[in-house]
Scaffold this motif. Structure first.
Motif, PDB file in Angstrom:
ATOM      1  N   PHE A   1       0.882  -1.296  -0.108  1.00 52.50           N
ATOM      2  CA  PHE A   1      -0.007  -0.018  -0.096  1.00 52.50           C
ATOM      3  C   PHE A   1       0.850   1.254   0.013  1.00 52.50           C
ATOM      4  CE2 PHE A   1       0.719  -1.105   4.334  1.00 52.50           C
ATOM      5  CZ  PHE A   1       1.257   0.008   4.913  1.00 52.50           C
ATOM      6  N   ILE A   2       0.242   2.330  -0.475  1.00 55.36           N
ATOM      7  CA  ILE A   2       0.726   3.627  -0.172  1.00 55.36           C
ATOM      8  C   ILE A   2       0.028   4.457   0.871  1.00 55.36           C
ATOM      9  CG2 ILE A   2       1.477   5.838  -1.233  1.00 55.36           C
ATOM     10  CD1 ILE A   2       2.052   4.436  -3.776  1.00 55.36           C
TER      11      ILE A   2
ATOM     12  N   LEU B 156     -11.183  15.174   1.873  1.00 54.96           N
ATOM     13  CA  LEU B 156     -10.171  14.843   2.920  1.00 54.96           C
ATOM     14  C   LEU B 156      -8.713  15.119   2.370  1.00 54.96           C
ATOM     15  CD1 LEU B 156     -11.349  11.750   5.002  1.00 54.96           C
ATOM     16  CD2 LEU B 156     -11.731  14.217   5.168  1.00 54.96           C
ATOM     17  N   GLU B 157      -8.603  15.227   0.941  1.00 51.83           N
ATOM     18  CA  GLU B 157      -7.329  15.522   0.369  1.00 51.83           C
ATOM     19  C   GLU B 157      -6.308  14.386   0.757  1.00 51.83           C
ATOM     20  OE1 GLU B 157      -6.187  19.658  -0.354  1.00 51.83           O
ATOM     21  OE2 GLU B 157      -7.888  20.059   0.989  1.00 51.83           O
ATOM     22  N   GLU B 158      -6.807  13.081   0.831  1.00 50.42           N
ATOM     23  CA  GLU B 158      -5.805  12.317   1.041  1.00 50.42           C
ATOM     24  C   GLU B 158      -5.556  11.143   0.195  1.00 50.42           C
ATOM     25  OE1 GLU B 158      -6.759  11.811   6.124  1.00 50.42           O
ATOM     26  OE2 GLU B 158      -7.940  10.501   4.792  1.00 50.42           O
ATOM     27  N   ILE B 159      -4.561  10.475   0.045  1.00 49.90           N
ATOM     28  CA  ILE B 159      -4.352   9.232  -0.721  1.00 49.90           C
ATOM     29  C   ILE B 159      -4.046   7.961   0.116  1.00 49.90           C
ATOM     30  CG2 ILE B 159      -2.668   8.205  -2.403  1.00 49.90           C
ATOM     31  CD1 ILE B 159      -2.748  10.749  -3.823  1.00 49.90           C
ATOM     32  N   TYR B 160      -4.767   6.789   0.068  1.00 46.68           N
ATOM     33  CA  TYR B 160      -4.494   5.624   0.561  1.00 46.68           C
ATOM     34  C   TYR B 160      -4.983   4.572  -0.681  1.00 46.68           C
ATOM     35  CZ  TYR B 160      -4.673   1.092   3.184  1.00 46.68           C
ATOM     36  OH  TYR B 160      -4.258   0.028   3.098  1.00 46.68           O
ATOM     37  N   VAL B 161      -3.980   3.629  -1.018  1.00 48.88           N
ATOM     38  CA  VAL B 161      -4.288   2.764  -2.288  1.00 48.88           C
ATOM     39  C   VAL B 161      -3.634   1.383  -1.710  1.00 48.88           C
ATOM     40  CG1 VAL B 161      -4.701   4.291  -4.014  1.00 48.88           C
ATOM     41  CG2 VAL B 161      -2.340   3.758  -3.688  1.00 48.88           C
ATOM     42  N   LEU B 162      -4.093   0.371  -2.020  1.00 46.45           N
ATOM     43  CA  LEU B 162      -3.850  -0.983  -1.505  1.00 46.45           C
ATOM     44  C   LEU B 162      -4.048  -1.955  -2.583  1.00 46.45           C
ATOM     45  CD1 LEU B 162      -4.083  -2.877   1.837  1.00 46.45           C
ATOM     46  CD2 LEU B 162      -5.069  -3.872  -0.274  1.00 46.45           C
TER      47      LEU B 162
END
Length: 350
Positions: A85-86, A180-186
């Motif tokens: 993930f990032i 939310l201006e977020e990045i989470y990728v898995l």
């Protein structure tokens, strides 16, 4: 310049749960040889047993107030899958997207926000996973929930995305420019062999750790596991609960406990009957399933009183008193269930 669009996306809209993490993971596993039932995915990843409450207001962020990477990677390992993930999440709890100005949720609003610093790495990560035939789980694509990225088009610079029943496209530069201006990728990585016994053992280790508060990198604003019930009751006593957020927490946890019961029943049916220990484990699984079914009924009472999205009147004194009684009853039942899960773990370790 390439275009990759994975199959099965037309079935994504069949939303099965209030927990969008489980919904997304379930759909991801369809691209592997681990095509499990929804309840098995919810149970083995530990999601069916989770509880996080934000003190005082019971903020809507409670169900997602945990370390996505740590929890999901550990959960997927119980299924027999390694994941990568990032994580470019902000450390604080964001706003309730249901209560902000609706125009801020539109695509036009994304263009007014800064391009996310993690975008180049995330796009490379997404392309790599899709090229290998796996969709990518992503957070806050259009609003703060989990969804899937199932395709890309380099010519148009578009990502093909799914979130909460919505199939849509997103221009590359708008990833990470949602509310939310977020990045989470898995993404899924390596699949490995694992026995049913090891699946259950690993899942229960994770579940019991969560119940007892032994979990790393949990946001400081939330209280997790069995202690969260005390915080929830205190919030009802305090009279400052946000109705929409409280209703959402109830719906997610109710759905989780329903999946927990179904998961334990499915494990009971699948468990071998070769030795005396096996028979005892089957019996214990059945006992725990009954407790979670009872817990689900109590949560349903709360859900009827505080329906999402309106949320009812949790701060009205009579409603608060009744809710505290129900939550204390649930905690007692769930404490019994956790003790049974501990006993199963001991038998699996012997």
């Amino acid at each position: 310049m390439k275009q990759v669009i994975l199959p099965y996306s037309e079935t994504y809209h069949e939303v099965r749960s209030w927990n969008t993490a489980v919904d997304s993971l379930y759909n991801m596993l369809r691209y592997t040889d681990r095509k499990l039932s929804f309840a098995m995915v919810a149970g083995l990843t530990g999601q069916a047993f989770r509880l996080q409450i934000i003190p005082e207001t019971v903020h809507i962020a409670g169900p997602t107030a945990y370390s996505f990477g740590d929890v999901m990677v550990r959960g997927l390992s119980s299924i027999g899958i390694k994941a990568e993930f990032i994580d470019a999440l902000t450390p604080s709890i964001g706003p309730n997207a249901n209560l902000i100005e609706p125009s801020l949720l539109q695509k036009d609003a994304m263009g007014k926000r800064e391009i996310h610093h993690a975008l180049p790495d995330a796009l490379a990560f997404i392309h790599c996973a899709l090229d290998r035939g796996y969709p990518v789980l992503a957070w806050d694509i259009f609003f703060p929930e989990f969804g899937l990225l199932y395709g890309y088009d380099d010519n148009q610079k578009l990502l093909y995305a799914y979130e909460c029943g919505r199939l849509d496209t997103l221009v590359y530069e708008n990833l990470g420019r949602s509310v939310l201006e977020e990045i989470y990728v898995l993404a899924l990585d390596e699949v490995f062999e694992i026995t049913l016994q090891d699946q259950l053992r690993q899942a229960l280790l994770m579940i019991v750790d969560h119940y007892e508060g032994r979990e790393f990198n949990t946001p400081s604003e939330s209280v997790k596991g069995l202690k969260a019930y005390e915080v929830w009751c205190d919030a009802f006593r305090g009279g400052n609960i946000e109705p929409n957020g409280n209703a959402y927490n109830i719906a997610v946890v109710m759905d989780g406990r329903k999946q927990a019961s179904e998961f334990l029943l499915e494990m009971t049916r699948s468990w071998p009957q070769l030795e005396e220990t096996d028979l005892r484990v089957r019996s214990l699984l059945g006992e725990a399933a009954e407790l979670y079914e009872e817990i689900t009924r109590h949560f349903n009472e709360l859900h009827q009183q505080f329906p999402f999205p309106i949320g009812g009147e949790p701060n009205e004194p009579a409603n608060a008193r009744r809710s505290i009684v129900l939550l204390e009853t649930i905690k007692t039942k769930e404490t019994e269930a956790v003790q049974i899960l501990r006993e199963i773990l001991e038998r699996l370790a012997s």
